[in-house]
Write a protein that holds these residues in place. Structure first.
Motif, PDB file in Angstrom:
ATOM      1  N   ALA A 119      29.613  37.053  36.691  1.00  0.00           N
ATOM      2  CA  ALA A 119      28.827  36.638  35.526  1.00  0.00           C
ATOM      3  C   ALA A 119      27.438  37.258  35.570  1.00  0.00           C
ATOM      4  O   ALA A 119      26.909  37.711  34.543  1.00  0.00           O
ATOM      5  CB  ALA A 119      28.736  35.120  35.471  1.00  0.00           C
ATOM      6  N   MET A 120      26.835  37.293  36.750  1.00  0.00           N
ATOM      7  CA  MET A 120      25.518  37.905  36.872  1.00  0.00           C
ATOM      8  C   MET A 120      25.583  39.413  36.683  1.00  0.00           C
ATOM      9  O   MET A 120      24.782  40.000  35.949  1.00  0.00           O
ATOM     10  CB  MET A 120      24.910  37.580  38.230  1.00  0.00           C
ATOM     11  N   LEU A 121      26.553  40.065  37.330  1.00  0.00           N
ATOM     12  CA  LEU A 121      26.668  41.516  37.234  1.00  0.00           C
ATOM     13  C   LEU A 121      26.929  41.964  35.800  1.00  0.00           C
ATOM     14  O   LEU A 121      26.526  43.068  35.400  1.00  0.00           O
ATOM     15  CB  LEU A 121      27.778  42.015  38.155  1.00  0.00           C
ATOM     16  N   ASN A 122      27.558  41.113  35.010  1.00  0.00           N
ATOM     17  CA  ASN A 122      27.830  41.463  33.611  1.00  0.00           C
ATOM     18  C   ASN A 122      26.565  41.604  32.779  1.00  0.00           C
ATOM     19  O   ASN A 122      26.619  42.128  31.662  1.00  0.00           O
ATOM     20  CB  ASN A 122      28.746  40.416  32.973  1.00  0.00           C
ATOM     21  N   ARG A 123      25.441  41.168  33.290  1.00  0.00           N
ATOM     22  CA  ARG A 123      24.176  41.315  32.561  1.00  0.00           C
ATOM     23  C   ARG A 123      23.658  42.751  32.614  1.00  0.00           C
ATOM     24  O   ARG A 123      22.677  43.077  31.949  1.00  0.00           O
ATOM     25  CB  ARG A 123      23.132  40.338  33.097  1.00  0.00           C
ATOM     26  N   SER A 124      24.304  43.581  33.405  1.00  0.00           N
ATOM     27  CA  SER A 124      23.962  45.013  33.453  1.00  0.00           C
ATOM     28  C   SER A 124      25.128  45.813  32.902  1.00  0.00           C
ATOM     29  O   SER A 124      26.264  45.671  33.359  1.00  0.00           O
ATOM     30  CB  SER A 124      23.680  45.445  34.903  1.00  0.00           C
ATOM     31  N   ASP A 125      24.859  46.669  31.913  1.00  0.00           N
ATOM     32  CA  ASP A 125      25.925  47.504  31.352  1.00  0.00           C
ATOM     33  C   ASP A 125      26.527  48.403  32.428  1.00  0.00           C
ATOM     34  O   ASP A 125      27.753  48.600  32.475  1.00  0.00           O
ATOM     35  CB  ASP A 125      25.381  48.359  30.204  1.00  0.00           C
ATOM     36  N   ASP A 126      25.671  48.970  33.274  1.00  0.00           N
ATOM     37  CA  ASP A 126      26.165  49.856  34.332  1.00  0.00           C
ATOM     38  C   ASP A 126      27.052  49.098  35.314  1.00  0.00           C
ATOM     39  O   ASP A 126      28.138  49.574  35.680  1.00  0.00           O
ATOM     40  CB  ASP A 126      24.991  50.499  35.083  1.00  0.00           C
ATOM     41  N   ALA A 127      26.595  47.930  35.761  1.00  0.00           N
ATOM     42  CA  ALA A 127      27.379  47.162  36.722  1.00  0.00           C
ATOM     43  C   ALA A 127      28.698  46.713  36.107  1.00  0.00           C
ATOM     44  O   ALA A 127      29.748  46.773  36.753  1.00  0.00           O
ATOM     45  CB  ALA A 127      26.580  45.955  37.210  1.00  0.00           C
ATOM     46  N   ARG A 128      28.651  46.276  34.859  1.00  0.00           N
ATOM     47  CA  ARG A 128      29.870  45.791  34.199  1.00  0.00           C
ATOM     48  C   ARG A 128      30.892  46.909  34.014  1.00  0.00           C
ATOM     49  O   ARG A 128      32.108  46.672  34.074  1.00  0.00           O
ATOM     50  CB  ARG A 128      29.508  45.190  32.834  1.00  0.00           C
ATOM     51  N   THR A 129      30.414  48.129  33.833  1.00  0.00           N
ATOM     52  CA  THR A 129      31.310  49.268  33.635  1.00  0.00           C
ATOM     53  C   THR A 129      31.746  49.906  34.944  1.00  0.00           C
ATOM     54  O   THR A 129      32.932  50.190  35.151  1.00  0.00           O
ATOM     55  CB  THR A 129      30.626  50.336  32.762  1.00  0.00           C
ATOM     56  N   LEU A 130      30.793  50.112  35.859  1.00  0.00           N
ATOM     57  CA  LEU A 130      31.065  50.894  37.059  1.00  0.00           C
ATOM     58  C   LEU A 130      31.741  50.093  38.175  1.00  0.00           C
ATOM     59  O   LEU A 130      32.539  50.651  38.938  1.00  0.00           O
ATOM     60  CB  LEU A 130      29.756  51.491  37.593  1.00  0.00           C
ATOM     61  N   TYR A 131      31.462  48.812  38.265  1.00  0.00           N
ATOM     62  CA  TYR A 131      32.044  48.047  39.370  1.00  0.00           C
ATOM     63  C   TYR A 131      33.569  47.949  39.251  1.00  0.00           C
ATOM     64  O   TYR A 131      34.292  48.168  40.237  1.00  0.00           O
ATOM     65  CB  TYR A 131      31.410  46.672  39.492  1.00  0.00           C
ATOM     66  N   PRO A 132      34.112  47.634  38.065  1.00  0.00           N
ATOM     67  CA  PRO A 132      35.581  47.628  37.973  1.00  0.00           C
ATOM     68  C   PRO A 132      36.194  48.983  38.302  1.00  0.00           C
ATOM     69  O   PRO A 132      37.271  49.053  38.901  1.00  0.00           O
ATOM     70  CB  PRO A 132      35.833  47.237  36.511  1.00  0.00           C
ATOM     71  N   GLN A 133      35.508  50.068  37.923  1.00  0.00           N
ATOM     72  CA  GLN A 133      36.013  51.396  38.242  1.00  0.00           C
ATOM     73  C   GLN A 133      36.046  51.605  39.748  1.00  0.00           C
ATOM     74  O   GLN A 133      37.004  52.173  40.289  1.00  0.00           O
ATOM     75  CB  GLN A 133      35.137  52.457  37.575  1.00  0.00           C
ATOM     76  N   LYS A 134      35.004  51.142  40.430  1.00  0.00           N
ATOM     77  CA  LYS A 134      34.973  51.275  41.885  1.00  0.00           C
ATOM     78  C   LYS A 134      36.100  50.474  42.535  1.00  0.00           C
ATOM     79  O   LYS A 134      36.772  50.950  43.451  1.00  0.00           O
ATOM     80  CB  LYS A 134      33.622  50.798  42.435  1.00  0.00           C
ATOM     81  N   LEU A 135      36.307  49.253  42.062  1.00  0.00           N
ATOM     82  CA  LEU A 135      37.359  48.414  42.629  1.00  0.00           C
ATOM     83  C   LEU A 135      38.737  49.017  42.399  1.00  0.00           C
ATOM     84  O   LEU A 135      39.602  48.970  43.277  1.00  0.00           O
ATOM     85  CB  LEU A 135      37.296  47.010  42.031  1.00  0.00           C
ATOM     86  N   ALA A 136      38.939  49.591  41.214  1.00  0.00           N
ATOM     87  CA  ALA A 136      40.223  50.236  40.924  1.00  0.00           C
ATOM     88  C   ALA A 136      40.461  51.405  41.876  1.00  0.00           C
ATOM     89  O   ALA A 136      41.580  51.624  42.355  1.00  0.00           O
ATOM     90  CB  ALA A 136      40.262  50.699  39.475  1.00  0.00           C
ATOM     91  N   ALA A 137      39.398  52.162  42.157  1.00  0.00           N
ATOM     92  CA  ALA A 137      39.517  53.282  43.097  1.00  0.00           C
ATOM     93  C   ALA A 137      39.782  52.764  44.507  1.00  0.00           C
ATOM     94  O   ALA A 137      40.619  53.310  45.239  1.00  0.00           O
ATOM     95  CB  ALA A 137      38.248  54.128  43.064  1.00  0.00           C
ATOM     96  N   ASP A 138      39.086  51.698  44.906  1.00  0.00           N
ATOM     97  CA  ASP A 138      39.304  51.117  46.233  1.00  0.00           C
ATOM     98  C   ASP A 138      40.739  50.624  46.389  1.00  0.00           C
ATOM     99  O   ASP A 138      41.312  50.672  47.485  1.00  0.00           O
ATOM    100  CB  ASP A 138      38.349  49.948  46.465  1.00  0.00           C
ATOM    101  N   ALA A 139      41.318  50.138  45.295  1.00  0.00           N
ATOM    102  CA  ALA A 139      42.682  49.616  45.350  1.00  0.00           C
ATOM    103  C   ALA A 139      43.701  50.707  45.662  1.00  0.00           C
ATOM    104  O   ALA A 139      44.816  50.411  46.101  1.00  0.00           O
ATOM    105  CB  ALA A 139      43.044  48.940  44.029  1.00  0.00           C
ATOM    106  N   GLN A 140      43.312  51.954  45.441  1.00  0.00           N
ATOM    107  CA  GLN A 140      44.200  53.073  45.743  1.00  0.00           C
ATOM    108  C   GLN A 140      44.015  53.597  47.164  1.00  0.00           C
ATOM    109  O   GLN A 140      44.748  54.484  47.603  1.00  0.00           O
ATOM    110  CB  GLN A 140      43.943  54.231  44.757  1.00  0.00           C
TER     111      GLN A 140
END
Length: 226
Positions: A154-175
């Protein structure tokens, strides 16, 4: 989280000092340096304390402070330099090879028992691994995990960059199937979090996506809330 838990007053004071230090500088790179310096001063074994300090800001009603902290994490994500903590990688090491000779007791070091190697993890990944995998820490309970993760997102969603880039990082980590980094169950949960977060699901729903862990990941250890 630690043997000596800080008082609520001490946590609020630490959170206030952190926000004040971030707000005192307009340079986002300097703000990131402040955040990383706090992690270094606390030390590797006290990264959960850093998460608790961040959690105080996340659960407050100070939207400005939340945005400031989230944007600092956004800078870290753009630089691929998240302030992280280390957890042991269960299964990353194997039985020492002595060529059939008797093995000395000294060979059963911390390396053998999974204390090392360790992988530096950002706040979201740290919570996931702490909850799902066997590490040097007492396992984080499902309730503590769910609450902490939802609050963090909820806090990270207050940043456009964090809201966009963090899920991308997690998706990459999942691989990432490197030995000892993440278990299969953990990678599945990271992927689920990434998908729900990227789809714009509410933070509580994103956290729920990580709760449905495979039975094989469960262990009957005593748990401790964050």
């Amino acid at each position: 989280m630690t043997d000596s838990l800080p008082t609520p007053e001490a946590l609020r004071t630490a959170a206030d000092r952190l926000v004040s230090a971030l707000a005192a500088h307009a340079d986002p790179e300097y703000r990131l340096a402040v955040l990383k310096r706090l992690v270094r001063r606390l030390g590797e074994e006290r990264y959960p304390l850093f998460l608790r300090i961040v959690g105080v800001v996340a659960e407050s009603d100070d939207e400005r402070a939340q945005r400031l902290l989230a944007e600092t994490f956004g800078v870290a994500l753009r630089r691929m330099d998240l302030p992280g903590g280390a957890l042991s990688s269960w299964g990353a090491t194997g039985l020492p090879d002595h060529g059939g000779a008797p093995m000395a007791a000294s060979a059963l070091s911390g390396h053998f028992f999974g204390a090392t190697p360790r992988r530096m993890l950002g706040p979201v990944e740290y919570l996931v691994v702490w909850h799902l995998q066997r590490t040097q820490r007492t396992a984080l309970s499902a309730d503590g995990f769910r609450t902490s993760l939802a609050r963090m997102i909820a806090m990270l969603n207050r940043s456009d960059d964090a809201r966009t880039l963090y899920p991308q990082k997690l998706a990459a980590d999942a691989q990432n199937e490197l030995e000892g980094a993440y278990t299969r169950a953990t990678r599945d949960r990271l992927a689920a979090i990434a998908a729900a977060w990227a789809a714009g699901e509410p933070p509580e729903r994103v956290a729920e996506a990580a709760i449905d862990a495979p039975a094989a990941a469960a262990h009957g250890w005593v748990v401790r809330d964050l």
